[in-house]
Design a protein around this motif. Structure first.
Motif, mmCIF file in Angstrom:
data_model
loop_
_atom_site.group_PDB
_atom_site.id
_atom_site.type_symbol
_atom_site.label_atom_id
_atom_site.label_comp_id
_atom_site.label_asym_id
_atom_site.label_seq_id
_atom_site.Cartn_x
_atom_site.Cartn_y
_atom_site.Cartn_z
ATOM 1 N N GLY A 212 0.817 -1.200 0.000
ATOM 2 C CA GLY A 212 0.000 0.000 0.000
ATOM 3 C C GLY A 212 0.854 1.254 0.000
ATOM 4 N N GLN A 213 0.213 2.403 -0.105
ATOM 5 C CA GLN A 213 0.929 3.663 -0.292
ATOM 6 C C GLN A 213 1.764 4.070 0.916
ATOM 7 O OE1 GLN A 213 -2.050 5.970 -3.405
ATOM 8 N NE2 GLN A 213 -2.175 6.445 -1.247
ATOM 9 N N ARG A 214 1.172 4.019 2.095
ATOM 10 C CA ARG A 214 1.892 4.519 3.279
ATOM 11 C C ARG A 214 3.120 3.676 3.579
ATOM 12 N NH1 ARG A 214 -2.162 4.557 7.907
ATOM 13 N NH2 ARG A 214 -3.431 3.338 6.452
ATOM 14 N N ARG A 215 2.984 2.358 3.480
ATOM 15 C CA ARG A 215 4.142 1.506 3.757
ATOM 16 C C ARG A 215 5.187 1.610 2.651
ATOM 17 N NH1 ARG A 215 1.317 -4.060 5.637
ATOM 18 N NH2 ARG A 215 -0.323 -3.283 4.259
ATOM 19 N N ALA A 216 4.749 1.867 1.421
ATOM 20 C CA ALA A 216 5.724 2.121 0.354
ATOM 21 C C ALA A 216 6.512 3.395 0.654
ATOM 22 C CB ALA A 216 5.018 2.232 -0.996
ATOM 23 N N LEU A 217 5.818 4.415 1.149
ATOM 24 C CA LEU A 217 6.514 5.645 1.544
ATOM 25 C C LEU A 217 7.495 5.393 2.679
ATOM 26 C CD1 LEU A 217 4.010 8.644 1.477
ATOM 27 C CD2 LEU A 217 6.048 8.304 0.090
ATOM 28 N N LEU A 218 7.129 4.530 3.608
ATOM 29 C CA LEU A 218 8.052 4.198 4.694
ATOM 30 C C LEU A 218 9.314 3.544 4.141
ATOM 31 C CD1 LEU A 218 5.590 2.850 7.434
ATOM 32 C CD2 LEU A 218 6.758 5.072 7.352
ATOM 33 N N GLY A 219 9.150 2.690 3.112
ATOM 34 C CA GLY A 219 10.327 2.111 2.459
ATOM 35 C C GLY A 219 11.198 3.176 1.842
ATOM 36 N N ALA A 220 10.577 4.170 1.195
ATOM 37 C CA ALA A 220 11.352 5.270 0.618
ATOM 38 C C ALA A 220 12.045 6.087 1.708
ATOM 39 C CB ALA A 220 10.430 6.163 -0.213
ATOM 40 N N ASN A 732 -11.689 -10.699 5.037
ATOM 41 C CA ASN A 732 -11.727 -9.574 5.976
ATOM 42 C C ASN A 732 -10.831 -8.430 5.507
ATOM 43 O OD1 ASN A 732 -9.236 -10.705 6.343
ATOM 44 N ND2 ASN A 732 -9.396 -10.940 8.560
ATOM 45 N N VAL A 733 -10.520 -8.385 4.229
ATOM 46 C CA VAL A 733 -9.753 -7.288 3.649
ATOM 47 C C VAL A 733 -10.623 -6.608 2.606
ATOM 48 C CG1 VAL A 733 -8.684 -8.818 1.930
ATOM 49 C CG2 VAL A 733 -7.622 -6.630 2.447
ATOM 50 N N VAL A 734 -10.573 -5.269 2.561
ATOM 51 C CA VAL A 734 -11.395 -4.502 1.628
ATOM 52 C C VAL A 734 -10.496 -3.574 0.819
ATOM 53 C CG1 VAL A 734 -13.420 -4.599 3.126
ATOM 54 C CG2 VAL A 734 -11.841 -2.652 3.298
ATOM 55 N N ILE A 735 -11.071 -3.007 -0.226
ATOM 56 C CA ILE A 735 -10.342 -2.062 -1.079
ATOM 57 C C ILE A 735 -10.347 -0.702 -0.398
ATOM 58 C CG2 ILE A 735 -10.219 -1.038 -3.377
ATOM 59 C CD1 ILE A 735 -12.097 -3.376 -4.276
ATOM 60 N N VAL A 736 -9.195 -0.106 -0.249
ATOM 61 C CA VAL A 736 -9.088 1.234 0.333
ATOM 62 C C VAL A 736 -8.210 2.085 -0.581
ATOM 63 C CG1 VAL A 736 -9.434 0.516 2.720
ATOM 64 C CG2 VAL A 736 -7.130 0.507 1.765
ATOM 65 N N ASP A 737 -8.324 3.391 -0.421
ATOM 66 C CA ASP A 737 -7.538 4.299 -1.258
ATOM 67 C C ASP A 737 -6.042 4.058 -1.098
ATOM 68 O OD1 ASP A 737 -9.710 5.578 -2.371
ATOM 69 O OD2 ASP A 737 -9.772 7.163 -0.853
ATOM 70 N N ASP A 738 -5.634 3.679 0.092
ATOM 71 C CA ASP A 738 -4.210 3.511 0.366
ATOM 72 C C ASP A 738 -3.639 2.234 -0.246
ATOM 73 O OD1 ASP A 738 -1.764 4.299 1.966
ATOM 74 O OD2 ASP A 738 -2.135 2.293 2.783
ATOM 75 N N TRP A 739 -4.486 1.294 -0.593
ATOM 76 C CA TRP A 739 -3.989 -0.011 -1.025
ATOM 77 C C TRP A 739 -4.752 -0.460 -2.270
ATOM 78 C CZ3 TRP A 739 -4.111 -5.113 2.331
ATOM 79 C CH2 TRP A 739 -3.209 -6.037 1.774
ATOM 80 N N PRO A 740 -4.210 -0.278 -3.470
ATOM 81 C CA PRO A 740 -4.917 -0.605 -4.719
ATOM 82 C C PRO A 740 -4.831 -2.087 -5.065
ATOM 83 C CG PRO A 740 -2.769 0.310 -5.230
ATOM 84 C CD PRO A 740 -2.893 0.348 -3.724
ATOM 85 N N LEU A 741 -5.198 -2.933 -4.148
ATOM 86 C CA LEU A 741 -4.999 -4.372 -4.305
ATOM 87 C C LEU A 741 -5.806 -4.945 -5.460
ATOM 88 C CD1 LEU A 741 -3.699 -6.942 -3.206
ATOM 89 C CD2 LEU A 741 -5.574 -7.116 -1.554
ATOM 90 N N VAL A 742 -7.012 -4.416 -5.701
ATOM 91 C CA VAL A 742 -7.883 -4.984 -6.717
ATOM 92 C C VAL A 742 -7.296 -4.835 -8.121
ATOM 93 C CG1 VAL A 742 -9.237 -2.898 -7.175
ATOM 94 C CG2 VAL A 742 -10.307 -5.146 -7.407
ATOM 95 N N GLU A 743 -6.374 -3.886 -8.306
ATOM 96 C CA GLU A 743 -5.763 -3.673 -9.623
ATOM 97 C C GLU A 743 -4.704 -4.724 -9.943
ATOM 98 O OE1 GLU A 743 -4.297 0.333 -9.795
ATOM 99 O OE2 GLU A 743 -6.023 1.110 -8.683
ATOM 100 N N HIS A 744 -4.370 -5.559 -8.972
ATOM 101 C CA HIS A 744 -3.310 -6.551 -9.147
ATOM 102 C C HIS A 744 -3.888 -7.937 -8.849
ATOM 103 C CE1 HIS A 744 -0.264 -3.321 -9.261
ATOM 104 N NE2 HIS A 744 -1.062 -2.737 -8.389
ATOM 105 N N ALA A 750 -3.069 -14.177 -4.167
ATOM 106 C CA ALA A 750 -2.146 -14.670 -3.145
ATOM 107 C C ALA A 750 -2.547 -14.222 -1.743
ATOM 108 C CB ALA A 750 -0.727 -14.193 -3.458
ATOM 109 N N LEU A 751 -3.128 -13.036 -1.624
ATOM 110 C CA LEU A 751 -3.404 -12.474 -0.307
ATOM 111 C C LEU A 751 -4.805 -12.750 0.211
ATOM 112 C CD1 LEU A 751 -1.699 -8.952 -0.435
ATOM 113 C CD2 LEU A 751 -0.921 -10.984 0.760
ATOM 114 N N VAL A 752 -5.780 -12.716 -0.652
ATOM 115 C CA VAL A 752 -7.169 -12.792 -0.192
ATOM 116 C C VAL A 752 -7.486 -14.110 0.500
ATOM 117 C CG1 VAL A 752 -9.568 -12.879 -0.952
ATOM 118 C CG2 VAL A 752 -8.081 -11.038 -1.723
#
Length: 758
Positions: A212-220, A732-744, A750-752
């Motif tokens: 997701g976006q926030r954790r990707a930013l943490l990596g940066a 128990n996981v949903v689509i949120v703005d921070d995590w574009p999981l449905v596009e992949h 693998a995750l659902v």
């Protein structure tokens, strides 16, 4: 750097770089500083592109405005920050007693700014942003000006720091590390760009999908911190005297021809990058992997060109000429790529060779950049900063020109424009090296002719829009996308199938993506004559015109792709005259922004703008988006969502997100359409029979389809209904703005299941 290693670099750049880093790793003194600088720039490059990807995506959510012009504004602000940072570094780098510590401070500044951005993403400030936008609209301030101010406040601080990185690193290399040959300047660019290429593929295909976006930013943030630590710790004690006084730095210097050519190079290279993304999208669909591999190929090829620049040496005239020839061949690659059969969208195998072929001219761009910047570099920090600033000005002009003008013409017209401008650059380089007045005159004439040819080529291309292929396919080219209408009526948007035009007034009846979605929503609503409806992703207007078949129902339609307007104008009969229908109101705007700023409430909302796997689809499927949609639904209102295109994990994600937002759900046509509401949804044989007895056009069409399906041995209209849906088996996981999981879809697969079992 030793003379032996420098000679080896000139002969074999990549092997020379490897030898340099091996030697630096085992050598005390300046070589260790070279290694620290190189690794720091590599980490900075990775972090920089991750930052760019996340920031631009986050701004679409926070500020709204996914239209092409709004996105263009964000890109312009980003580039302007880079250019301004380079210009500032050109003035201050020579004054520093310790450029490496200054570079470490820049990286530390990026750590802090990224931390602030990550904290902002962790809280929901959308209502505050929308409130500001409402006030601005009420005061008559254009919404795009609000976008520009918001993007500037967000992006300018970090991009200023990013833009200063290479000029300051160049100053450190020259004054602190003893660099003497300007061949080292392209090496710094190469290392930083190679890191950016790694970051592009990592951010788009791993970090964003998995984290997701926030954790990707943490990596940066971690990478920027590593860069600051490497450069700062090893360079803290190596102070030098300022290269020049402040007074000397502030003296205006005349513009050199290399800087003007650098601006021209920025113009054509950015323009070609935009054309590359369009071509890959047409051949392989506007998917995350398409854009990720396209960006990675561009950066790798640019880095290779930079690495080769000193081996080639000399004037850039031949480089510009050969690059122009390679760009001119790009339309042939597009034709070859489009003609291939069996190329499944989203698969790396078919995409990779196309990305490589489109990337060949980019090697020339990087090579020419390296030749010009190394020739320009005397005082490295100052001259590299100035050259980078000029190059970025050209890039900004390229974004404006290719978005507003060249994107409105066929692909071949855009590549011809790039190629002819490169020919003009080659002629200017020839003129610089000319030994006689006659040769300089000839070069000037040829350069002028090339620019005139570029203008003529683009003018002809604009007049040939739309284009007609031999098989009868008509292609409309526009800044918002490319629309291809095939002879059988199939409509493709940017390479992905979107819908089919109707054949006659009833040719669309029974189609799941348009008619069934509208009919199912009307049947789910308790009132047989709802008052207001909204279509998000109005497309070619078939869904909206279908809803308008209910007497008294007023329909609004949001559509972001204005290229579709030409299809509606040219084919009124095949689009049910949707553009001029008295009950339809077209709103050519990003739906998410429109919903936030317009508080109209609707009885029925249809949301079917994108394929689930398409880049950006999660912005119109997320928890935050559904909450916004729900706030615009009248009491008893229903929402119809396109919810299934094959992979089970994607459908499960959509259903889990809908289940969190709404109390009741039911599906139609094997899960392709889901109806959601906070009121009970009743689809009974009695209701269907009662509606089909009414004289409204839509109910008449239902009756005709019901008879046709029943005559084939089916259960009529009710046979298309799958029944109510339960939330018991959903993940128990949903689509949120921070995590574009449905596009992949592969990551979702693998995750659902793992998440669902918890």
């Amino acid at each position: 750097m030793s003379r032996t290693l420098l000679v080896q670099y000139r002969r074999r750049p990549l092997r020379g770089l490897m030898s340099f880093f091996r030697a630096a790793a085992w050598t005390n003194g300046p070589a260790r500083l070279w290694l620290a600088l190189g690794l720091g720039l590599l980490c900075s490059g990775v972090a920089g592109i991750v930052n760019q990807v996340v920031w631009q995506r986050a701004l679409k959510v926070v500020l709204g405005g996914s239209e092409t012009l709004s996105s263009m504004i964000v890109v312009l602000v980003f580039l302007a920050g880079l250019g301004l940072g380079a210009a500032v570094a050109a003035r201050i780098a020579s004054r520093s007693r310790n450029p490496m510590m200054l570079l470490a401070a820049l990286e530390l500044g990026l750590v802090l700014t990224n931390a602030v951005v990550a904290m902002v993403l962790a809280i929901d400030i959308s209502e505050t942003v929308y409130a500001v936008q409402r006030v601005a609209l009420g005061a008559g301030i254009p919404l795009r000006l609000v976008y520009a101010v918001g993007a500037g406040a967000t992006l300018l601080p970090p991009t200023l720091l990013m833009g200063a990185t290479i000029p300051v690193a160049s100053e450190a290399a020259q004054r602190q590390l003893g660099g003497r040959d300007s061949a080292l300047v392209p090496v710094l660019f190469f290392v930083n760009t190679a890191g950016a290429a790694l970051g592009a593929i990592a951010a788009s295909l791993w970090w964003l999908p998995w984290w997701g976006q926030r954790r990707a930013l943490l990596g940066a943030i971690v990478l920027n911190a590593v860069a600051a630590l490497l450069i700062g710790v090893l360079g803290r004690a190596r102070q030098v005297e300022p290269a020049v006084s402040a007074a000397k730095v502030d003296v205006a210097r005349p513009v050199r021809v290399e800087e003007l050519l650098g601006a021209a190079l920025g113009f054509v290279s950015l323009g070609y990058e935009m054309l590359l993304f369009r071509a890959l999208s047409l051949g392989h669909g506007p998917l995350p992997i398409t854009f990720a591999l396209g960006l990675t190929a561009f950066l790798i090829c640019w880095a290779l060109g930079m690495a080769l620049s000193r081996r080639v040496g000399g004037s850039g005239g031949l480089t510009a000429g050969l690059t122009a020839a390679a760009v001119a061949l790009a339309p042939l690659v597009l034709d070859w790529d489009a003609a291939r059969e069996g190329a499944d969208y989203g698969e790396l195998g078919p995409l990779l060779p196309a990305a490589i072929l489109y990337g060949i001219p980019v090697i020339g761009f990087g090579l020419l950049y390296g030749q010009l910047v190394s020739r320009r570099a005397e005082d490295w920090g100052r001259d590299v900063g100035r050259y980078s600033a000029f190059n970025t000005v050209g890039s900004c002009l390229g974004v404006l020109f290719f978005t507003l003008v060249a994107y409105e013409a066929p692909f071949a017209a855009g590549t011809s424009t790039v190629a002819l401008v490169l020919v003009a650059v080659a002629c200017v380089e020839w003129r610089v090296g000319a030994s006689s007045k006659r040769e300089r005159l000839h070069a000037g004439v040829f350069a002028s002719a090339a620019v005139a040819g570029a203008v003529f080529s683009l003018s002809v291309g604009l007049s040939w829009n739309p284009t007609l292929a031999e098989d009868g396919t008509v292609t409309y080219w526009g800044r918002d996308g490319v629309v291809a209408v095939h002879p059988d009526g199939d409509v493709f948007l940017d390479g992905l199938w979107h819908t089919r035009l109707t054949e006659g007034p009833d040719g669309h009846v029974g189609r799941p993506y348009t008619w069934v979605m509208a009919a199912a929503a009307v049947l789910a609503h308790d009132d047989p004559h709802p008052k207001r409806a909204l279509v998000i992703g109005a497309g070619v207007g078939v869904s909206g015109a279908t809803l308008a078949g209910v007497e008294g129902l007023k329909v609004d339609g949001y559509e972001i792709n204005q290229t579709l307007r030409r299809v509606l104008e040219d084919r009124p009969d095949q689009t049910l005259h949707a553009l001029t229908h008295p009950s339809l109101r077209w709103i050519w705007q990003d739906a998410r922004t429109g919903l936030a700023l317009d508080e109209t409430r609707y009885d029925i909302i249809l949301s079917a703008p994108l394929h689930l796997r398409q880049a950006g689809s999660s912005l119109l499927l997320s928890r935050e988006y559904l909450r916004l949609v729900k706030s615009r639904m009248a009491e008893g209102g229903v929402l119809a969502v396109y919810s299934n295109e094959g992979p089970g994990a994607q459908s499960q994600l959509v259903q889990a997100t809908l289940a969190e937002a709404f109390a009741y759900r039911t599906s139609w046509y094997d899960g392709i359409v889901t109806i959601a509401s906070d009121s009970p949804i009743e689809v009974t044989a009695a209701r269907i029979e009662e509606r089909m007895m009414r004289e409204d056009l839509l109910y008449t069409q239902m009756s005709q389809l019901d008879r046709a399906l029943s005559s084939d041995g089916g259960d009529g209209i009710q046979g298309l209904w799958d029944g109510p849906m339960s939330a018991d088996t959903l993940p128990n996981v949903v689509i949120v703005d921070d995590w574009p999981l449905v596009e992949h879809p592969k990551v979702a697969d693998a995750l659902v299941p793992t998440r669902a079992s918890r």
